[in-house]
Design an enzyme around this catalytic site. Structure first.
Site, PDB file in Angstrom:
ATOM      1  N   TYR A 151       0.903  -1.072  -0.127  1.00  0.00           N
ATOM      2  CA  TYR A 151       0.036  -0.480  -0.021  1.00  0.00           C
ATOM      3  C   TYR A 151       0.603   1.562   0.075  1.00  0.00           C
ATOM      4  O   TYR A 151       2.156   1.001   0.626  1.00  0.00           O
ATOM      5  CB  TYR A 151      -0.767   0.616   1.260  1.00  0.00           C
ATOM      6  CG  TYR A 151      -1.324   1.364   1.044  1.00  0.00           C
ATOM      7  CD1 TYR A 151      -2.899   1.500   0.146  1.00  0.00           C
ATOM      8  CD2 TYR A 151      -0.943   2.612   1.884  1.00  0.00           C
ATOM      9  CE1 TYR A 151      -3.399   3.341   0.351  1.00  0.00           C
ATOM     10  CE2 TYR A 151      -2.275   3.396   1.698  1.00  0.00           C
ATOM     11  CZ  TYR A 151      -3.369   3.551   0.913  1.00  0.00           C
ATOM     12  OH  TYR A 151      -3.747   4.642   1.185  1.00  0.00           O
ATOM     13  N   TRP A 192       1.225   5.521  -1.724  1.00  0.00           N
ATOM     14  CA  TRP A 192       0.729   6.908  -2.934  1.00  0.00           C
ATOM     15  C   TRP A 192       1.763   6.368  -3.753  1.00  0.00           C
ATOM     16  O   TRP A 192       1.519   6.814  -5.165  1.00  0.00           O
ATOM     17  CB  TRP A 192       1.166   7.937  -2.093  1.00  0.00           C
ATOM     18  CG  TRP A 192      -0.508   8.106  -1.470  1.00  0.00           C
ATOM     19  CD1 TRP A 192      -1.575   8.168  -1.271  1.00  0.00           C
ATOM     20  CD2 TRP A 192      -1.271   9.050  -1.612  1.00  0.00           C
ATOM     21  NE1 TRP A 192      -2.854   7.929  -0.861  1.00  0.00           N
ATOM     22  CE2 TRP A 192      -2.530   9.203  -1.879  1.00  0.00           C
ATOM     23  CE3 TRP A 192      -1.202  10.214  -3.334  1.00  0.00           C
ATOM     24  CZ2 TRP A 192      -3.612  10.385  -1.464  1.00  0.00           C
ATOM     25  CZ3 TRP A 192      -2.215  11.353  -2.986  1.00  0.00           C
ATOM     26  CH2 TRP A 192      -3.583  11.301  -3.213  1.00  0.00           C
TER      27      TRP A 192
HETATM   28  N1  LIG Z   1      -1.556   7.515  12.380  1.00  0.00           N
HETATM   29  C1  LIG Z   1      -2.210   8.338  11.123  1.00  0.00           C
HETATM   30  N2  LIG Z   1      -1.489   7.995   9.951  1.00  0.00           N
HETATM   31  C2  LIG Z   1      -1.856   7.893   9.026  1.00  0.00           C
HETATM   32  C3  LIG Z   1      -2.787   8.525   8.492  1.00  0.00           C
HETATM   33  C4  LIG Z   1      -3.340  10.282   9.323  1.00  0.00           C
HETATM   34  O1  LIG Z   1      -3.752  10.459   8.977  1.00  0.00           O
HETATM   35  N3  LIG Z   1      -2.848   9.377  10.772  1.00  0.00           N
HETATM   36  N4  LIG Z   1      -2.969   9.071   6.982  1.00  0.00           N
HETATM   37  C5  LIG Z   1      -3.392   7.724   6.168  1.00  0.00           C
HETATM   38  C6  LIG Z   1      -3.883   7.961   4.551  1.00  0.00           C
HETATM   39  S1  LIG Z   1      -5.116   7.921   4.481  1.00  0.00           S
HETATM   40  C7  LIG Z   1      -2.392   7.365   4.466  1.00  0.00           C
HETATM   41  S2  LIG Z   1      -3.176   7.854   2.018  1.00  0.00           S
HETATM   42  C8  LIG Z   1      -0.951   6.648   4.726  1.00  0.00           C
HETATM   43  C9  LIG Z   1      -0.318   7.464   3.355  1.00  0.00           C
HETATM   44  O2  LIG Z   1       0.887   6.392   3.486  1.00  0.00           O
HETATM   45  P1  LIG Z   1       1.746   5.969   1.749  1.00  0.00           P
HETATM   46  O3  LIG Z   1       1.149   6.451   1.247  1.00  0.00           O
HETATM   47  O4  LIG Z   1       2.575   5.069   2.664  1.00  0.00           O
HETATM   48  O5  LIG Z   1       2.720   7.712   2.497  1.00  0.00           O
HETATM   49  P2  LIG Z   1       4.274   8.077   1.216  1.00  0.00           P
HETATM   50  O6  LIG Z   1       4.301   8.710   2.240  1.00  0.00           O
HETATM   51  O7  LIG Z   1       3.248   8.489   0.119  1.00  0.00           O
HETATM   52  O8  LIG Z   1       4.581   6.796   1.140  1.00  0.00           O
HETATM   53  C10 LIG Z   1       5.350   6.675  -0.618  1.00  0.00           C
HETATM   54  C11 LIG Z   1       6.677   6.703  -0.745  1.00  0.00           C
HETATM   55  O9  LIG Z   1       6.693   5.921  -1.656  1.00  0.00           O
HETATM   56  C12 LIG Z   1       7.669   6.155  -2.525  1.00  0.00           C
HETATM   57  N5  LIG Z   1       7.587   6.462  -3.819  1.00  0.00           N
HETATM   58  C13 LIG Z   1       7.756   7.630  -4.353  1.00  0.00           C
HETATM   59  N6  LIG Z   1       7.961   7.453  -5.441  1.00  0.00           N
HETATM   60  C14 LIG Z   1       8.324   6.208  -6.043  1.00  0.00           C
HETATM   61  C15 LIG Z   1       8.261   5.048  -6.640  1.00  0.00           C
HETATM   62  O10 LIG Z   1       8.211   6.060  -7.822  1.00  0.00           O
HETATM   63  N7  LIG Z   1       9.374   4.186  -6.489  1.00  0.00           N
HETATM   64  C16 LIG Z   1       9.201   3.836  -5.512  1.00  0.00           C
HETATM   65  N8  LIG Z   1       9.221   2.427  -5.108  1.00  0.00           N
HETATM   66  N9  LIG Z   1       8.666   4.310  -3.706  1.00  0.00           N
HETATM   67  C17 LIG Z   1       8.436   5.755  -4.234  1.00  0.00           C
HETATM   68  C18 LIG Z   1       8.524   7.503  -1.547  1.00  0.00           C
HETATM   69  O11 LIG Z   1       9.415   8.314  -0.886  1.00  0.00           O
HETATM   70  C19 LIG Z   1       7.234   7.220   0.206  1.00  0.00           C
HETATM   71  O12 LIG Z   1       8.172   6.503   0.476  1.00  0.00           O
HETATM   72  O13 LIG Z   1      -0.859   6.947   5.738  1.00  0.00           O
HETATM   73  C20 LIG Z   1      -2.276   6.788   6.443  1.00  0.00           C
HETATM   74  N10 LIG Z   1      -1.448   6.975   7.904  1.00  0.00           N
HETATM   75  N1  LIG Z   2      -1.234  19.020   2.119  1.00  0.00           N
HETATM   76  C1  LIG Z   2      -1.339  17.181   1.939  1.00  0.00           C
HETATM   77  N2  LIG Z   2      -2.359  17.071   1.635  1.00  0.00           N
HETATM   78  C2  LIG Z   2      -2.994  15.865   2.022  1.00  0.00           C
HETATM   79  C3  LIG Z   2      -2.758  14.656   2.318  1.00  0.00           C
HETATM   80  C4  LIG Z   2      -0.933  15.349   2.682  1.00  0.00           C
HETATM   81  O1  LIG Z   2      -0.815  13.841   2.826  1.00  0.00           O
HETATM   82  N3  LIG Z   2      -0.086  16.236   2.473  1.00  0.00           N
HETATM   83  N4  LIG Z   2      -2.954  13.506   1.565  1.00  0.00           N
HETATM   84  C5  LIG Z   2      -3.778  13.595   1.418  1.00  0.00           C
HETATM   85  C6  LIG Z   2      -4.299  12.175   1.729  1.00  0.00           C
HETATM   86  S1  LIG Z   2      -4.231  10.367   0.703  1.00  0.00           S
HETATM   87  C7  LIG Z   2      -5.927  12.180   2.497  1.00  0.00           C
HETATM   88  S2  LIG Z   2      -7.215   9.942   2.395  1.00  0.00           S
HETATM   89  C8  LIG Z   2      -6.651  13.215   2.248  1.00  0.00           C
HETATM   90  C9  LIG Z   2      -7.038  12.778   3.837  1.00  0.00           C
HETATM   91  O2  LIG Z   2      -8.161  13.900   4.157  1.00  0.00           O
HETATM   92  P1  LIG Z   2      -9.052  14.400   5.545  1.00  0.00           P
HETATM   93  O3  LIG Z   2      -9.014  12.633   6.304  1.00  0.00           O
HETATM   94  O4  LIG Z   2     -10.420  15.020   5.555  1.00  0.00           O
HETATM   95  O5  LIG Z   2      -7.232  14.540   6.730  1.00  0.00           O
HETATM   96  P2  LIG Z   2      -7.602  14.830   7.934  1.00  0.00           P
HETATM   97  O6  LIG Z   2      -5.951  15.599   7.705  1.00  0.00           O
HETATM   98  O7  LIG Z   2      -6.959  13.104   8.375  1.00  0.00           O
HETATM   99  O8  LIG Z   2      -8.345  15.434   8.586  1.00  0.00           O
HETATM  100  C10 LIG Z   2      -8.580  16.594   8.761  1.00  0.00           C
HETATM  101  C11 LIG Z   2      -9.094  16.903   9.399  1.00  0.00           C
HETATM  102  O9  LIG Z   2     -10.036  16.173  10.707  1.00  0.00           O
HETATM  103  C12 LIG Z   2     -10.148  17.186  11.880  1.00  0.00           C
HETATM  104  N5  LIG Z   2     -10.512  15.844  12.661  1.00  0.00           N
HETATM  105  C13 LIG Z   2      -9.745  14.942  13.120  1.00  0.00           C
HETATM  106  N6  LIG Z   2     -10.577  13.579  13.491  1.00  0.00           N
HETATM  107  C14 LIG Z   2     -11.658  14.326  13.939  1.00  0.00           C
HETATM  108  C15 LIG Z   2     -12.727  14.175  15.009  1.00  0.00           C
HETATM  109  O10 LIG Z   2     -12.950  13.364  15.729  1.00  0.00           O
HETATM  110  N7  LIG Z   2     -14.181  14.769  13.852  1.00  0.00           N
HETATM  111  C16 LIG Z   2     -14.090  15.737  13.740  1.00  0.00           C
HETATM  112  N8  LIG Z   2     -15.531  16.701  14.099  1.00  0.00           N
HETATM  113  N9  LIG Z   2     -12.780  16.049  13.240  1.00  0.00           N
HETATM  114  C17 LIG Z   2     -11.483  15.804  13.390  1.00  0.00           C
HETATM  115  C18 LIG Z   2      -8.563  17.438  12.231  1.00  0.00           C
HETATM  116  O11 LIG Z   2      -8.325  18.196  13.233  1.00  0.00           O
HETATM  117  C19 LIG Z   2      -8.223  16.893  10.797  1.00  0.00           C
HETATM  118  O12 LIG Z   2      -7.278  18.256  10.076  1.00  0.00           O
HETATM  119  O13 LIG Z   2      -5.821  14.201   2.322  1.00  0.00           O
HETATM  120  C20 LIG Z   2      -5.067  14.496   1.257  1.00  0.00           C
HETATM  121  N10 LIG Z   2      -4.353  15.466   0.988  1.00  0.00           N
HETATM  122 MO   LIG Z   3      -4.893   8.970   2.357  1.00  0.00          MO
END
Ligand SMILES: Nc1nc2c(c(=O)[nH]1)N[C@H]1C(S)=C(S)[C@@H](COP(=O)(O)OP(=O)(O)OC[C@H]3O[C@@H](n4cnc5c(=O)[nH]c(N)nc54)[C@H](O)[C@@H]3O)O[C@H]1N2
Ligand SMILES: Nc1nc2c(c(=O)[nH]1)N[C@H]1C(S)=C(S)[C@@H](COP(=O)(O)OP(=O)(O)OC[C@H]3O[C@@H](n4cnc5c(=O)[nH]c(N)nc54)[C@H](O)[C@@H]3O)O[C@H]1N2
Ligand SMILES: [Mo]
Length: 774
Positions: free
Chosen positions: A117, A119
């Protein structure tokens, strides 16, 4: 001499115009057509040229010397702490080919876990997971993962409520221009964080939401932000801020719904014509099922939002054209299915679903294209082939699978048996950033016989591998970009050579496939250029079928972006269903919006029964609040994409005392003697980490906010392997949202925080690991 024109590149956060000096990327500027470019390009030069770049194939010393630290089942071992030995490509590929053959022969293909898994990066051809999965499919397949970390509970739940896949709901979301023109009121649970809308998966060529929000403000659309962080909504919108205690949104929604019932403000005609099962939820709200009426007062006690505010908001919602939005964060939590179901119920009670500017959008703000743009047709993509292995895990059961092979778990009405994994392969993701409870994941990662990681940089995941493969980054390979829900195609010509011995993943798998006798199946006789031309001509064909023309490959790759028409510029979600529910039924069992689902009820999950319920988060029900009184929020960082390019300039500039900032309310800081700039320690029974304190009234009292994505930097000599850098997943639990969807629940952890008084250790993870020679 005039400077050569800058070349284009594309990332999930937008297009870049790249400058090169002395063969290295020196600057990435925005494209002139982007009205509100993302700042994230600022990380690219520092990360690609950074000290943490993986330059040569490397093998973990313990693995090379005798395969120590593997498959003991005890979760003890030295993965993650060992030194590495750099080897030639030939040696690395020979070792890996032999290991793949051994694992296949001894355990079968299902013992290879390559859910992988993550991005990765933008680009249609060099997509890390597609390349890996295609390669492994030619070898007999692998155990995959299902779902994602972003909106897994929505993926499982929404098809039962509104019908159809949740991704189609995101694509069909009511457009922001419709909201600006027709809505009176937007009630945003979890806010609408501008920083999160700076990107979109696969790419976001133009940042349109800031312009739409400015139109909303100019038209007098009112916003209410129900979120623990004031910064979750653009300051220019003048939103009213009502912070609920994290995890209490379902209760707030029920308090609003109960007020509508009590004051007879609900739309009984809409509920009767378009919905099924309102009677059950009505009895539940009135307390007829469990003796507890879900009144505004009841909701106030749970959420901390005053009862009169809940009542007046309910009246305002009923009197206005109201759009309810839910951040995905709400469902990345214990019982994360419930706010989705209850938000839909609340919108159904208002009776505005399918009207311009009314109704509900789950996932508004999850990226910059929701409500702003959609893909006009499917782009060409690298075919992954067929995976002969049928087994899978829900994506967040990673540690569970590695620590408890053979254990059985409920999942969407079935019983899953977790497979026994011998080899884990990760390409394009960072589980030591994204998975919850990193101490548990560290134990889990000791159990496989072999771990393989491909990455650009020495992330903590790469440090937990046995075989580490250095890969070329976006700017170091030829490709083209197109967002999953965008209308712009971007040429991505190779701009610089990969550093050291890094190679493209296509080259790596081609060389491995040659050793394993599957080269013809993997490449189909095409090289990089051949594949790009094939994917481009598929895209051209699809464009033609949709009535558009695209340039020839040579002209496109050496030219500018290609823009296609917006397929639905004034889309209103579910308008056709509202217009004629018989002719346009929803793809649910009843054809209607299911406020009660017999299908879900029949699955028999007590923690996700047939209609929305209020359920307290795990840590609170278990009584942990006495010792760990603060709710840990861990949203997406404004300074990077997850953990990507954490060593880039923008990300590094935001650190406090070299650590990730943690936001804490002045009252919570004062009782603990914490000031802005202090190094603090966050802790609970699962783990601990250091962070840099930012004292601010922007975060509600009782909660602290630590951005995700600081590269995990565990100190094995410190208690609980204390992370020196500030990764929130040291503290989160990896129990899932519910037994129904088994989704990640990162937002439901309780912690305590104190000023760190010991000697402050250096952060080591932005430097390479220790290398030894053989
Ligand atoms: N506590 C907490 N944990 C969370 C979240 C949260 O809100 N709170 N959010 C969750 C969410 S929504 C998401 S989507 C995940 C994201 O989790 P990930 O998608 O695993 O996070 P990234 O940092 O985007 O990891 C991508 C990795 O791919 C590498 N990469 C980039 N390009 C390439 C390529 O071309 N080839 C290879 N082999 N590697 C490459 C980058 O260097 C990086 O290490 O995290 C989740 N974890
Ligand atoms: N710059 C930037 N943008 C991103 C990403 C990134 O890594 N960097 N990641 C992308 C990805 S993979 C995803 S999935 C989306 C995630 O999109 P979201 O899930 O919408 O983003 P989060 O930042 O996890 O959460 C948004 C806000 O929800 C609030 N929140 C947390 N828990 C609760 C709760 O219990 N109740 C309420 N009411 N609010 C709460 C927090 O204050 C937080 O700032 O963002 C995307 N956009
Ligand atoms: Mo995500």
């Amino acid at each position: 001499m005039s400077k050569p024109p800058a070349k284009l590149t594309s990332n999930h956060w937008g297009i870049g115009l790249v400058d090169v000096q002395d063969g290295r990327i020196s600057n990435v500027a925005p494209h002139p057509s982007d009205p509100a470019p993302s700042p994230l390009n600022g990380n690219i030069p520092g990360a690609l040229n950074g000290a943490a770049r993986i330059l040569r194939p490397a093998v973990r010393e313990g693995w090379l010397r005798g395969r120590t630290g593997g498959h003991t089942g005890t979760g003890t071992g030295t993965r993650g702490q060992d030194s590495f030995i750099e080897v030639s490509w030939d040696r690395a590929l020979d070792l890996l080919a032999a290991e793949l053959t051994r694992v296949k022969t001894t355990h079968g293909n299902s013992a290879i876990y390559a859910g992988s898994y993550g991005w990765s990066s933008a680009g249609r051809f060099h997509h890390a997971q597609s390349q890996l999965k295609r390669f492994l499919n030619t070898l007999g397949g692998f155990t995959r993962s299902e779902g994602n970390y972003s909106y897994n509970a929505a993926l499982a739940t929404m098809p039962h409520i509104l019908g159809g896949g949740f991704r189609t709901h995101l694509e069909q979301a009511t457009r922001w221009n419709v909201i600006a023109a027709h809505s009176d009121l937007v009630v945003a649970f979890g806010g609408l964080a501008m920083r999160n809308m700076t990107l979109s998966d696969g790419g976001l060529a133009r940042h349109r939401v800031p312009g739409h929000l400015a139109d909303c403000a100019a038209n007098g659309v009112r916003f209410v932000c129900l979120s623990p962080l004031r910064r979750d909504i653009d300051a220019g919108l003048g939103a009213q801020w009502l912070p609920p205690r994290p995890g209490s949104d379902t209760a707030v929604m029920m308090g609003l719904a109960h007020t509508l019932l009590e004051e007879n403000l609900h739309d009984t005609a809409f509920l009767a014509r378009y919905c099924t099962g309102f009677d059950s939820i009505e009895s539940y709200l009135r307390g007829e099922t469990d003796g507890e009426a879900k009144t505004a007062q009841w909701a106030a006690e749970i959420s901390g939002i005053p009862a009169d505010r809940i009542r007046s908001l309910a009246r305002d919602m009923a009197a206005s054209r109201t759009m309810i939005t839910c951040a995905a964060a709400l469902q990345r939590a214990d019982h994360g299915e419930q706010p989705l179901w209850m938000a839909t119920t609340l919108a159904a009670m208002l009776g505005q679903i399918g009207l311009p500017g009314g109704g509900v959008t789950i996932g508004m703000g999850v990226n910059g294209n929701v409500g702003a743009m959609a893909r006009p047709f499917r782009w060409g993509a690298l075919p992954q082939g067929r995976n002969p292995v049928e087994g899978f895990i829900p994506v967040a059961m990673l540690s569970e699978m590695l620590l408890h092979p053979g254990s059985q778990h409920p999942y969407q009405g079935q019983t899953l048996t977790l497979p026994d994994i011998a080899l884990v392969w990760w390409a394009g993701g960072n589980p030591f950033h994204h998975h919850q409870d990193l101490n548990r994941l560290t134990r889990a990662f000791q159990t496989p016989e072999t771990v393989v990681v491909n990455d650009i940089s020495w992330t903590s995941t790469a440090r937990h591998a046995d075989i580490v493969l250095p890969v070329a980054a976006t700017l170091e390979r030829n490709d083209f970009g197109a967002g999953h829900s965008d209308n712009i195609l971007v040429p991505m010509p190779k701009i610089t050579e990969p550093p050291g011995e890094a190679r493209t993943e296509f080259e790596i798998y081609t060389a491995l496939a040659a050793r394993l006798g599957t080269e013809a199946a993997f490449t189909e006789g095409l090289d990089e250029d051949g594949w790009l031309r094939r994917l481009w001509s598929e895209t051209q064909e699809a464009a033609k079928a949709a009535g558009s023309a695209l340039p020839e490959w040579e002209d496109f790759i050496s030219g500018d972006i290609a823009e296609l028409p917006d397929p639905a510029p004034h889309q209103v979600f579910l308008a056709d269903f509202r217009e004629d529910p018989e002719a346009n039924p929803r793809p649910t069992t009843s054809g209607l919006i299911e406020l009660t689902s017999k299908t879900v009820a029949a699955m028999g999950h007590a923690d996700c029964p047939g209609h929305p319920i209020w359920a307290e988060t795990r840590d609170r029900s278990a009584g942990h609040a006495a010792r760990y009184p603060l709710a840990l929020l861990s949203g997406q960082p404004g300074t990077r994409l997850h953990s990507q390019m954490d060593n880039g300039a923008l990300s590094m500039a935001a650190k406090i005392a070299g650590r990730e900032p943690v936001l804490i309310h002045p009252k919570d800081a004062a009782t603990r003697g914490i000031s802005s700039g202090d190094v603090v320690e966050l802790f609970n029974d699962r783990g601990r980490c250091l962070a840099g304190a930012e004292v601010t009234e922007d975060v509600m009292q009782g909660a602290v906010f630590l951005w995700t994505g600081a590269w995990y930097d565990p100190d094995p000599a410190a208690p609980q392997n204390r992370d020196r850098h500030g990764n929130p997943n040291t503290l989160t639990h990896d129990a899932r949202s519910s037994s129904f969807s088994q989704s990640p629940a990162s937002h439901s952890a309780l912690i305590e925080i104190r000023k760190f008084t010991g000697p402050v250790p250096d952060v080591t993870v932005h430097s390479p690991p220790n290398f030894t020679v053989e």
